[in-house]
Design a protein around this motif. Structure first.
Motif, short mmCIF file in Angstrom:
data_model
loop_
_atom_site.label_atom_id
_atom_site.label_comp_id
_atom_site.label_asym_id
_atom_site.label_seq_id
_atom_site.Cartn_x
_atom_site.Cartn_y
_atom_site.Cartn_z
N GLY A 95 82.90 -4.66 13.82
CA GLY A 95 83.32 -3.34 14.28
C GLY A 95 84.03 -3.32 15.62
N LYS A 96 84.64 -4.44 16.01
CA LYS A 96 85.33 -4.49 17.30
C LYS A 96 86.49 -3.50 17.34
N SER A 97 87.28 -3.46 16.28
CA SER A 97 88.44 -2.57 16.28
C SER A 97 88.04 -1.11 16.21
N VAL A 98 86.99 -0.79 15.47
CA VAL A 98 86.51 0.59 15.45
C VAL A 98 86.07 1.00 16.84
N MET A 99 85.35 0.13 17.55
CA MET A 99 84.91 0.44 18.90
C MET A 99 86.11 0.62 19.82
N SER A 100 87.12 -0.23 19.67
CA SER A 100 88.33 -0.10 20.50
C SER A 100 89.03 1.22 20.23
N ARG A 101 89.13 1.58 18.97
CA ARG A 101 89.81 2.82 18.60
C ARG A 101 89.09 4.05 19.13
N GLU A 120 88.97 -9.70 44.21
CA GLU A 120 89.66 -9.40 45.46
C GLU A 120 90.34 -8.04 45.41
N ALA A 121 90.81 -7.66 44.21
CA ALA A 121 91.52 -6.39 44.05
C ALA A 121 90.59 -5.23 43.72
N GLY A 122 89.30 -5.52 43.53
CA GLY A 122 88.36 -4.47 43.19
C GLY A 122 88.42 -4.03 41.75
N VAL A 123 88.89 -4.90 40.86
CA VAL A 123 88.96 -4.60 39.42
C VAL A 123 87.69 -5.14 38.76
N MET A 124 86.99 -4.28 38.03
CA MET A 124 85.76 -4.67 37.35
C MET A 124 86.08 -5.16 35.94
N VAL A 125 85.47 -6.27 35.55
CA VAL A 125 85.64 -6.82 34.21
C VAL A 125 84.36 -6.60 33.41
N ASN A 126 84.51 -6.00 32.24
CA ASN A 126 83.38 -5.73 31.36
C ASN A 126 83.55 -6.49 30.05
N CYS A 127 82.59 -7.31 29.72
CA CYS A 127 82.58 -7.99 28.42
C CYS A 127 81.71 -7.19 27.46
N TRP A 128 82.32 -6.68 26.41
CA TRP A 128 81.61 -5.93 25.39
C TRP A 128 81.25 -6.87 24.25
N HIS A 129 80.01 -6.77 23.80
CA HIS A 129 79.58 -7.55 22.63
C HIS A 129 79.11 -6.58 21.56
N ILE A 130 79.87 -6.51 20.46
CA ILE A 130 79.52 -5.62 19.36
C ILE A 130 78.57 -6.37 18.44
N LEU A 131 77.38 -5.81 18.27
CA LEU A 131 76.33 -6.46 17.50
C LEU A 131 76.21 -5.87 16.10
N ASP A 132 76.13 -6.74 15.09
CA ASP A 132 75.55 -6.31 13.82
C ASP A 132 74.09 -6.76 13.84
N ARG A 164 77.19 -1.44 10.94
CA ARG A 164 77.12 -2.81 10.45
C ARG A 164 75.68 -3.34 10.46
N GLY A 165 74.73 -2.44 10.49
CA GLY A 165 73.33 -2.85 10.46
C GLY A 165 72.42 -1.66 10.58
N ALA A 166 71.30 -1.73 9.87
CA ALA A 166 70.36 -0.60 9.87
C ALA A 166 69.22 -0.79 10.86
N ARG A 167 68.87 -2.04 11.16
CA ARG A 167 67.73 -2.32 12.04
C ARG A 167 68.13 -3.36 13.08
N PHE A 168 67.76 -3.08 14.31
CA PHE A 168 68.06 -4.00 15.41
C PHE A 168 66.77 -4.45 16.09
#
Length: 239
Positions: free
Chosen positions: A15-21, A108-120, A150-154
Motif C-alpha cells: 500500500g505504499k502508493s495508496v499512502m502516497s496518494r 545543516e539546512a534544517g530539513v527533516m527526513v522521515n522514513c515511512w514503513h507501510i506494514l501489512d 492489507r491486514g486485519a490483525r496487527f
C-alpha cells in the motif's frame, strides 16, 4: 520546517502508493506545499493519479535523486517532499545517501527526513521494519503505518521487539483504515485523484456512485485524522 517523506515498506503490495496518494491529497486539502516523486517504473500510480504534482525519479541514478533533495532544500517554507518508493529500493537509496552525504546536508539546512514503513500483517514486513531501524537508527524520524487494507490483525507488530525499538527511536505509529474494496476499485478505475473521485463528473455523470462517494469521504476523514497527528496540518479545505 521542510521535510522529506520516504514512503516505503520494501515489499510490493503493502500500500505504499495508496499512502502516497492520500498523503498528497491531504497536503492539497490542508494547503500544505508539497512536491511528489514516483520511483516505481512498472506502475507509477502516484504520477498517474496526481499529474502535475509528481514527477518520476530513478533510484539507480544519483543525479535524478538529487532533484528530490533540491526540492526539499530550495522549496518554500514548510514544503513536504513525498517520495513513493518502489519495492526493494533501500540499497539504492542508501547508496545515494552515503555517496552524497545528503543526510548531513539536510541536517545543516534544517530539513527533516522521515522514513515511512507501510506494514501489512505478514512476518516479512516486520522483519523489513527491523532492518530499516537498524540501518538508519537515529539519523531519521520514522512513521510506521499499520495498513488495514492489507491486514486485519496487527497483534504480532504490537508485541514485537521492532515496535519497542521504534518507540525508543521516537517513531510515530498511525493507521491506514481499510476502504471498501469495491470503492477503491472504482477510484482506481476512474484514473483520478481522491478529490476528483468524490466531486468531479464525466459527461454529466459522477465518477463514483452516491454510496461509493460517501464511503471515500468517510475514509478520507479517518485517514486525515491520523495524518493530523504528525503535526503538518494547515487550514482545511472541506470535502
Amino acid at each position: 520546517m521542510n521535510q522529506v517523506h520516504l514512503i516505503g515498506g520494501e515489499k510490493g503490495g503493502v500500500g505504499k502508493s495508496v499512502m502516497s496518494r492520500v498523503f498528497a491529497q491531504y497536503c492539497i486539502d490542508r494547503n500544505i506545499p508539497f512536491q511528489g516523486f514516483d520511483s516505481d517504473r512498472s506502475h507509477g500510480s502516484f504520477m498517474r493519479f496526481y499529474q502535475g504534482f509528481a514527477e518520476h525519479v530513478e533510484l539507480e541514478n544519483f543525479q535524478s535523486l538529487d532533484h528530490l533533495a533540491e526540492a526539499a532544500l530550495q522549496g518554500d517554507d514548510g514544503t513536504q517532499v513525498l517520495v513513493d518508493l518502489a519495492a526493494q529500493s533501500s540499497s539504492s537509496l542508501r547508496g545515494w545517501m552515503d555517496d552524497t552525504g545528503v543526510l548531513e546536508l539536510f541536517r545543516e539546512a534544517g530539513v527533516m527526513v522521515n522514513c515511512w514503513h507501510i506494514l501489512d500483517d505478514g512476518r516479512d514486513s516486520l522483519e523489513m521494519l527491523g532492518r530499516l531501524l537498524e540501518d538508519f537508527k537515529t539519523e531519521v524520524r520514522y512513521v510506521i503505518v499499520q495498513n488495514y487494507g492489507r491486514g486485519a490483525r496487527f497483534d504480532a507488530f504490537q508485541a514485537s521487539p521492532q515496535k519497542l525499538r521504534a518507540q525508543e527511536l521516537g517513531a510515530k505509529i498511525i493507521e491506514l483504515p481499510r476502504l471498501h474494496e469495491g470503492s477503491m476499485r472504482q477510484v482506481d478505475h476512474s484514473n483520478s485523484s481522491f478529490w476528483a473521485a468524490i466531486n468531479a463528473s464525466e459527461n454529466g455523470d459522477q465518477l463514483l456512485g452516491i454510496l461509493d462517494r460517501q464511503r471515500v469521504k468517510v475514509w478520507l476523514r479517518k485517514v486525515y485524522s491520523e495524518l493530523d497527528s504528525l503535526g503538518l496540518s494547515r487550514p482545511t479545505r472541506p470535502f
